[in-house]
Motif scaffolding. Sequence first.
Motif: not given
Length: 375
Positions: A176-177, A179-180, A183
Motif C-alpha cells: 500500500s505504501d 501504491e500510494e 498514485r
Amino acid sequence: MASRILHRLRHALTREGEQEALADCGSEAEEFPESSELEDDTEGLSTRLSGTLSFTSHYEEEEEEEEKEAEDEAAPGGTGQGPGEALGPELLGVGPGDRAHDPTMPERQGSNMLTRQLQELWRKSRDSLVPQRLLFEVTSASVVNERSSKYVLYTIYLIRAGQFDKAPATITRRYSDFEELHRVLRHRFGSRMAGVSFPRKRLRRNFTAETIAKRSRAFEQLLSHLHSLPDIRQSAEFLEFFFLSDLQAAQRLTCTGMYCEALAAWSNAHRLQDKLGACHSSHFLLTLAGLAVCHQELDQLAEAHACSEQALRLLGAQDSHPLLAPFLQAYVHLTWMLGKDKRQAEARLQSLQDSGLAGPQPPSLKELLIKQPLP
C-alpha cells in the motif's frame, strides 16, 4: 528483449571485431569506453529502450524468448541462424555488390557499423544517468499478521553502485505504501508517469512465494526507474517516501527520552538523505539537530560537536534561519566541553543577538526539535 539482443550482439562482435578493435584502438579507444563498460550499462540501456516499465520476472522473460525462438525455428523458412546472420546483410548495411568482392566484408562492415551504433547509444545514455547511481534491492519480505489485517512487509536496501557501500540505508514498506507513492506521482507528474505500470492487486494468492518474488522485483524496478528521472528524483513526494517515517519515529522517541532508539532512527534517516542527495533541505538540518541532541544526551560529545559543525557549514551566512542560533549555542557549549576554541562561534552568536535576529535566550536544539512540526 533489448537486453537479450545486446547480449547476443556483444558476443558476435567479440568474435568478429577483435581485429578491428586492435586496428582502431589508437583513435577510438580514447573516444569510446571499453567493452566492459558498455556491458555494465546494458541493463540501463534496455530499461530506456523498452519505454514502458516491465514487471515480469527475469525467468519469465527468458522463457518467453525461448518459446518465441523455438516457434521461429519451426516456422516455414526458419533457419535457426546466429545473431549476425539472422539480422541479414541488408540490415547490416552491406549490399550484394560488396559481397561479391570480399566474402568477409559483410561481417566486418556490419560489425563496425553496429559497434559505432552501440557506442553512440552508450554515450547518449550515459549523459542521462545520475552522477551517483543507486541500487534498490529487496533483501527480504515477511508476512505480518495483525488483528485486523495481514500484509507483506518488504525490506529494501539503498546501496551506492560501483563501490563497496559499508553503510547501506534501509527502509521497510508495504504494498500500500508503494501504491500510494505511485498514485501521488501520477497526479503530479502525469506525462512522466504515463509509461510506468504498477503491479495490480490480486483477489487471492497475494501471500505465495511467487507473488512476493514478482512484486519484490517490480518494486526494485519501480524505484530505480523513478530515481533515473531528475524531476521525480528531486521531488518532495519521492524523497519523503524514504525518510519521513524515520524522522517521525525519531522525533517521537527523542521527545520521550528514548535516546538510543532515537539515535538509530536519526542515523538511518541521515544515511537515506545522504544517498538520495537531499543534504541541503530543512529535513536534513532537522536530522543533524536530532543527531546532535541524542549524541549529547548519551555523552558522545565529539559526535554531537561534529553534527553541529556540519550544520553550521550548511547554514553558511543564513543569519535569519531559525536553526542558526540554536546550533551556534549547542556548538559553543560542546566546543567548551571538548576544550576547543569557541571564540569565533561565540562572537557570531553575540552578533545575532545584538542585531535582534536571535533573542536574548534562544531556544535550545532539543526544545526546537520537539516543537518542530512534521507532516
